[in-house]
Structures are given as structure tokens and as C-alpha cells.
Design a protein around this motif. Structure first.
Motif, PDB file in Angstrom:
ATOM      1  N   SER A   5       0.816  -1.211   0.000  1.00 44.62           N
ATOM      2  CA  SER A   5       0.000   0.000   0.000  1.00 44.62           C
ATOM      3  C   SER A   5       0.846   1.255   0.000  1.00 44.62           C
ATOM      4  N   GLY A   6       1.986   1.237   0.705  1.00 41.77           N
ATOM      5  CA  GLY A   6       2.865   2.400   0.717  1.00 41.77           C
ATOM      6  C   GLY A   6       3.404   2.721  -0.664  1.00 41.77           C
ATOM      7  N   ALA A   7       3.731   1.690  -1.440  1.00 38.81           N
ATOM      8  CA  ALA A   7       4.224   1.902  -2.803  1.00 38.81           C
ATOM      9  C   ALA A   7       3.133   2.485  -3.681  1.00 38.81           C
ATOM     10  N   THR A   9       0.647   4.405  -2.713  1.00 40.29           N
ATOM     11  CA  THR A   9       0.463   5.805  -2.331  1.00 40.29           C
ATOM     12  C   THR A   9       1.554   6.674  -2.932  1.00 40.29           C
ATOM     13  N   ARG A  10       2.797   6.215  -2.845  1.00 36.20           N
ATOM     14  CA  ARG A  10       3.905   6.998  -3.417  1.00 36.20           C
ATOM     15  C   ARG A  10       3.733   7.171  -4.918  1.00 36.20           C
ATOM     16  N   PRO A  29      -4.711   2.863   3.148  1.00 31.96           N
ATOM     17  CA  PRO A  29      -4.100   1.682   2.518  1.00 31.96           C
ATOM     18  C   PRO A  29      -4.959   1.066   1.416  1.00 31.96           C
TER      19      PRO A  29
END
Length: 225
Positions: A5-7, A9-10, A29
Motif C-alpha cells: 500500500s505504501g508503494a 500511495t507513493r 491503505p
């Protein structure tokens, strides 16, 4: 393989490909829906827009109100345009909004999207009213032009204008509301008595009305109330 999820968002918030247009905001997320907030500008102007420009800052409280009203699984993004003006056939802010929608669809395919735009941003969202995945549009003190589109069947629209606006014409918004209503659009026309173009008078009413509209549009995408 699932992308972390972090990838995601970035990737969504990365300015790559925007040529100066950027997205900022809250992305949970696993968002079930998304609100995109579009700022105003001018008829012409190629000066660079920054996040500190007043027209951009003016939309931050709307994003905050939408985030507070919606559940925690709704993404709320603000778009910063490349340049200040519409600039005739260049349609610069429309180009930036299309870039934003493309990025959103790449990262979150099929996600329901609500569009909120002020002034020139109102013209942008009215142009994008019939876009796939768009499930609600809110045009605030919009710049009404002949290029406004009708939302897809069942998609709600909020047209909101202050009665004391001297920059864009409340009468044009009223006329568009009548056109939408005649076409069967689920339209709400809200006149803020004494409201100005900057939406500073009765600011709470502006913020609350938009947040409620977006929350309801994203709760039941594509369904009339």
C-alpha cells in the motif's frame, strides 16, 4: 503479486508525468472511493502555480471537511495545476485534471471518484462530469461556459454559488441547474445568501454542504437519492 500500500500511495502522489501538476492528500491503505479537489485560477496566465497560492490554499478546508465527514477508507486529494490560466484552446487546467484522473485510475482501477472544483476548477469538473468512474460532481462558484457536460444517468451534481459573487455569475449557475433538471440530472442548486466568490462568508456552510454531498455520493455510487 499485490503491491504494498505504501508503494501505491507513493506512485499516486508522485509528480512524475505531471509537468508541474501535482497531487497531495490523504490516501488510506485500501481506499474504497476518492474525492479530487480542484482549485480556481484565471482566464489567462502562464505563471507557475505553487502550493502557497491563495486559490490552492482556499481548497484545503474543503479537503479537510470531506476527510472528516467520510469514513477512513476514502482518499481525499487536492490537485495543483501547472499554470494559473485556462488559456483558451490549451485548456491547461483540464489537461492537468485529466492527468490526475489517469494517475488515479492507474493506481486504483475502477475506484469511484467525486470531483469538487471552485471557479475555474468548477469549469473543469463540469467538463469531466460524464467521465467513467465519476460518481458525483460539486461545482462551487463555477465559471460556466458552453462546454459544461451533463453527468451520466444517476450521477448527482451540486451547483453552489454565493449571491454576492462578482467574479463568476450566479445567474449562469442557476441556468445550468435548470438545464440539468430538465435533462433529468439529480441536481442540487444551493444559493448562499450573501456569499462571495472566495467562499469566506458563511465558510462553514460551504464546507459542510460539500462534505455532506461528497460523502453521500461516494456512499452509493451511481444511485439516485
Amino acid at each position: 503479486m499485490t503491491t504494498p500500500s505504501g508503494a501505491s500511495t507513493r506512485r499516486l502522489l508522485s509528480p512524475e508525468g505531471g509537468d508541474g501538476a501535482e497531487l497531495r492528500g490523504h490516501v488510506p491503505p485500501h481506499p474504497r472511493a476518492l474525492a479530487l479537489v480542484v482549485h480556481g485560477g484565471a482566464e489567462a496566465g502562464t505563471d507557475t502555480v505553487t502550493w502557497r497560492r491563495l486559490a490552492v490554499l482556499r481548497m484545503a478546508p474543503f479537503a479537510g471537511a470531506i476527510r472528516s465527514r467520510t469514513r477512513g477508507d476514502v482518499a481525499v486529494l487536492r490537485l495543483k495545476n501547472r499554470v494559473r490560466g485556462w488559456n483558451g484552446p490549451a485548456e491547461d487546467p483540464l489537461r492537468d485534471a485529466r492527468w490526475a484522473l489517469t494517475r488515479i485510475r492507474e493506481v486504483h482501477p475502477g475506484i469511484p471518484i467525486a470531483l469538487v472544483g471552485h471557479s475555474m476548477g468548477g469549469r473543469v469538473v463540469l467538463r469531466l462530469a460524464d467521465e467513467p468512474d465519476v460518481v458525483g460532481i460539486a461545482a462551487l462558484a463555477p465559471w460556466i461556459a458552453s462546454d459544461a457536460r451533463e453527468p451520466r444517468p444517476g450521477i448527482p451534481a451540486l451547483l453552489m454559488h454565493g449571491s454576492r459573487d462578482r467574479i463568476t455569475d450566479p445567474a449562469r449557475t442557476a441556468t445550468l441547474a435548470l438545464r440539468y433538471d430538465a435533462a433529468g440530472v439529480n441536481v442540487r442548486h444551493d444559493v448562499v445568501d450573501g456569499g462571495d466568490h472566495a467562499m469566506l462568508r458563511h465558510a462553514g456552510r460551504w464546507h459542510d454542504t460539500v462534505a455532506q454531498f461528497v460523502s453521500e455520493a461516494l456512499a452509493a455510487p451511481g444511485r439516485t437519492s
